[in-house]
Design an enzyme around this catalytic site. Sequence first.
Site, PDB file in Angstrom:
ATOM      1  CB  CYS A 306      -0.840   0.092   1.273  1.00  0.00           C
ATOM      2  SG  CYS A 306      -1.936  -1.255   1.500  1.00  0.00           S
ATOM      3  NE  ARG A 402      -9.529  -2.856  -2.053  1.00  0.00           N
ATOM      4  CZ  ARG A 402      -8.715  -2.502  -1.069  1.00  0.00           C
ATOM      5  NH1 ARG A 402      -7.845  -1.542  -1.247  1.00  0.00           N
ATOM      6  NH2 ARG A 402      -8.783  -3.105   0.088  1.00  0.00           N
TER       7      ARG A 402
HETATM    8  P1  XMP Z   1      -0.543  -7.209   3.433  1.00  0.00           P
HETATM    9  O1  XMP Z   1       0.297  -6.320   4.327  1.00  0.00           O
HETATM   10  O2  XMP Z   1      -0.989  -8.426   4.123  1.00  0.00           O
HETATM   11  O3  XMP Z   1      -1.837  -6.331   3.101  1.00  0.00           O
HETATM   12  O4  XMP Z   1       0.184  -7.495   2.147  1.00  0.00           O
HETATM   13  C1  XMP Z   1      -2.894  -6.805   2.321  1.00  0.00           C
HETATM   14  C2  XMP Z   1      -4.016  -5.778   2.295  1.00  0.00           C
HETATM   15  O5  XMP Z   1      -3.607  -4.561   1.690  1.00  0.00           O
HETATM   16  C3  XMP Z   1      -4.745  -3.878   1.147  1.00  0.00           C
HETATM   17  N1  XMP Z   1      -4.432  -3.497  -0.219  1.00  0.00           N
HETATM   18  C4  XMP Z   1      -4.044  -2.269  -0.605  1.00  0.00           C
HETATM   19  N2  XMP Z   1      -3.944  -1.119   0.088  1.00  0.00           N
HETATM   20  N3  XMP Z   1      -3.194  -0.024  -1.864  1.00  0.00           N
HETATM   21  C5  XMP Z   1      -3.522   0.019  -0.557  1.00  0.00           C
HETATM   22  O6  XMP Z   1      -3.426   1.095   0.042  1.00  0.00           O
HETATM   23  C6  XMP Z   1      -3.280  -1.146  -2.628  1.00  0.00           C
HETATM   24  O7  XMP Z   1      -2.959  -1.138  -3.813  1.00  0.00           O
HETATM   25  C7  XMP Z   1      -3.753  -2.327  -1.953  1.00  0.00           C
HETATM   26  N4  XMP Z   1      -3.979  -3.575  -2.396  1.00  0.00           N
HETATM   27  C8  XMP Z   1      -4.414  -4.287  -1.294  1.00  0.00           C
HETATM   28  C9  XMP Z   1      -5.906  -4.832   1.223  1.00  0.00           C
HETATM   29  O8  XMP Z   1      -6.722  -4.439   2.304  1.00  0.00           O
HETATM   30  C10 XMP Z   1      -5.220  -6.173   1.465  1.00  0.00           C
HETATM   31  O9  XMP Z   1      -6.067  -7.103   2.108  1.00  0.00           O
END
Ligand code: XMP
Length: 490
Positions: A306, A402
């Site tokens: 993120c 999203r």
């Molecule tokens: P981890 O840390 O486990 O996080 O890899 C997975 C979660 O990150 C969120 N997610 C995103 N958040 N930009 C964001 O700000 C993105 O592009 C993105 N893609 C996923 C999502 O909640 C996921 O479960």
Amino acid sequence: SGQFSGKLDVPEALTFDDVLLRPKESRVEPDDADLTSRVTKHVELPVPVLSAAMDTVTEAGMGIAMARHGGLGVIHRNLDVDEMAAHIERVKRADELIIRDVVTAKPEQTVREVDEMMDHEGVNGAPVVGDDGVVLGIISGTDIRPYLEVGEQDSVREAMTEEVITAEKGITAREALELMYEHKIERVPIVGEDDRLIGLVTMQGILQRREYDNAARDEDGRLIAGAAVGPFEVDRAVAADEAGADVLFIDCAHAHNRNVVDSAREIKAEVDADVVVGNIGTREAAEALVDFADGLKVGIGPGSICTTRIVSGAGMPQISAVAQVADVAAKHDVPVIADGGIRYSGDAIKAIAAGADAVMLGSYFAGTDEAPGRVVTMKGKKYKQYRGMGSVGAMQSGDSQRYLKEDDEDEEYVPEGVEAATPYKGSLKSELHQLVGGMQSGMGYVGAGTIPAFKERAEFVRVSSAGQTESHAHDVLITDEAPNYKPDGS
Ligand code: XMP
């Protein structure tokens, strides 16, 4: 203080590395700690761990593996509605006692045709069914073998076993096994009125289900499935619900948006599945949703891929976010899921101590065999792709709802995530084993044998940056990689 300088009297918000669980007197052996927890109002999981709804993490393969090991996979939504429904159906059917799309033979087919068909479908036997759907016999590899030598043009009618042992829909696994034992058979066609074929129970299927005795199943014994839907995608939600999803996740980077809240409420009214709404990170957001949501998902920018906090300047460190939401949710008996930023098993159990009932992980699972995508080798090391759903690549191949952005092909995206590679990790089973073992260990240190007891009993201490350094392996050169610890969290 002044209008603006007053804004700087700010409350502190904490995240995983800022806190540790305070060790307490315990009678709990980690292996005995029970992780069973609710993930929504009506769905309980033996292992309260979810795989993220991301196109490099969860499709049917991951969904099946997660549920077989007691967790829940949330199918991502960068797929056409039909494709997504097919993934959900694959999860629901994977370990079904009664196989519904049965490979069947027709009495007038030749033995050779049926042999080729069974080979192609990967089965070793098939009920023989007339045009009206009535079961006339059953044919297996053993029936066919002698014919292949001398009479392969003979019809199935001649080679099949006519006396078929069948059963009705309500049969249990135990009863089916007894029937198979008694008659020395491996398949029992399930028939309705008039002997019409409904499905098939196989010995292989029953044994496979036994292997997963800790699986997350619905009341009919099928695996639990989750699916993500966009905040305004009523059609997708209805399709996913009809495909059999047990839990729908309204998937939005900022669910505390009036339009999203209204639409989520509308979706909730249209479906049978439980509806989790997220993501949120504050008390006020929880208050806006608790009256109808079956679960709340927390995480504004903690994820490994993120960049929301950097790009938008907004976010909430995850431990504080979880605690704030959980304060409100607990009063209304709504479960909370902590989503994002979990690198180690210790982070997962800290999230639960802060009030979560379950945790969702992306990067932790993205490197496993069960995640979509291939293994690539770079400089002699193996990796798999892992990308944010708000990254340019993911938005191009899906939609950008999203992030509440309009799809506009002429405009450049403003991404809130990155595209990356993550070390290849092998099977999900061993990753999950490490995660679960570490969480149980945390419960042991706090002296709580169940998740509800742990949530009550766990206390935090605050850690300084010197304390963080002390927590990690330090002053040594690591010579052998531990299966559950890499200094950079990958
Ligand atoms: P981890 O840390 O486990 O996080 O890899 C997975 C979660 O990150 C969120 N997610 C995103 N958040 N930009 C964001 O700000 C993105 O592009 C993105 N893609 C996923 C999502 O909640 C996921 O479960």
